[in-house]
Design an enzyme around this catalytic site. Sequence first.
Site, PDB file in Angstrom:
ATOM      1  N   GLU A 104     -25.354   8.250  72.742  1.00  0.00           N
ATOM      2  CA  GLU A 104     -24.173   8.831  73.386  1.00  0.00           C
ATOM      3  C   GLU A 104     -23.568   9.864  72.431  1.00  0.00           C
ATOM      4  OE1 GLU A 104     -21.859   5.541  76.033  1.00  0.00           O
ATOM      5  OE2 GLU A 104     -21.946   5.094  73.920  1.00  0.00           O
TER       6      GLU A 104
ATOM      7  N   SER B 282     -18.787   2.611  67.727  1.00  0.00           N
ATOM      8  CA  SER B 282     -19.038   2.121  69.081  1.00  0.00           C
ATOM      9  C   SER B 282     -17.809   2.303  69.951  1.00  0.00           C
ATOM     10  CB  SER B 282     -19.334   0.627  69.060  1.00  0.00           C
ATOM     11  OG  SER B 282     -20.114   0.268  67.981  1.00  0.00           O
TER      12      SER B 282
END
Length: 285
Positions: free
Chosen positions: A153, A120
Amino acid sequence: MTGIHKVGIVGAGQMGAGIAEVCARASLDVLVCETDPERVDAARSRVSGSLGRALRKGKLTHEIHDRAIAHLDYTDDLAGMADRDLVIEAVVEDHHEKAELFAALDKVVRSDALLASNTSSIAIINLGMATGRADRVVGVHFFNPVPVMPLVEIVTSLKTSPETVETITDFVASALGKQVITSTDRAGFVVNALLVPYLLSAIRMLESGFASARDIDAGMRLGCAHPMGPLELVDLIGLDTTAAIAESMYEEFKEPHLAPPALLLRMVKAQQLGRKSGRGFFEYA
Ligand code: CAA
């Protein structure tokens, strides 16, 4: 055709299990690895349980459910990753653990295969440089719950090659059917760079006695039409994971509002980790 048919997932907590499920639903050959043998059965139950729930809710046909189950295999041996076209790492959000894992994967996985991280917030360049193939190391950051959230992403380090970006983008979009956004290699990438300061502000608001957890969450749910309030969302992400992301962002940018609040750190210490431990800002049966 992406050329990616055999996928390895290392680490099958809520994110890894979700990624494995999405890959198996896409009829890819999926090998899930938990290097601690005691966690292999839990990994299998997590993925099978989620597929079973989807079947019971009528979101999957028996045929698709059974095909997904047949595409999944489990191991505790990292060497099983040798024949994979792509390995996605989804272990705990810890710099050292991830870098060590990438170095180990580099030794066992075919030299032309891609290595990806679901981190992350950790710099992809650090993971790439732990291997001899930094050009084939890339971030693929999924969102929780993985089967539901449409976004991934793609994070490119200074060393990630354009061919790797093209292959992984095509894979995520065409094979998995997710929407892709791309980010450079800055802690928090795009989404967490925006989301995490907001979540930390909500925790500070609670910590300072400004409002109750229930009211903070109701404010954002009912006042801004967010599907979840910020504290319930931290419970979903995991308080330990949220603290680890905040630490990475604080380390990189040194901005005080990115430092994990004391309340968050104390709750992590107390193992009040959110949904996964049954208690975070709220309680779960
Ligand atoms: N796995 C699979 N499907 C799930 C699921 C799970 N874990 N949780 C919920 N769903 C499905 C449900 O089955 C349901 O599907 P249908 O509508 O087709 O029946 C749908 O999602 C909605 O679920 P519910 O009706 O049970 O509950 P809800 O309406 O409250 O939605 C939610 C639950 C989808 C989680 C919603 O509250 C939501 O979108 N919350 C925000 C989640 C979010 O912001 N995630 C990003 C976190 S940040 C992150 O992941 C990045 C990071 O690095 C920290």
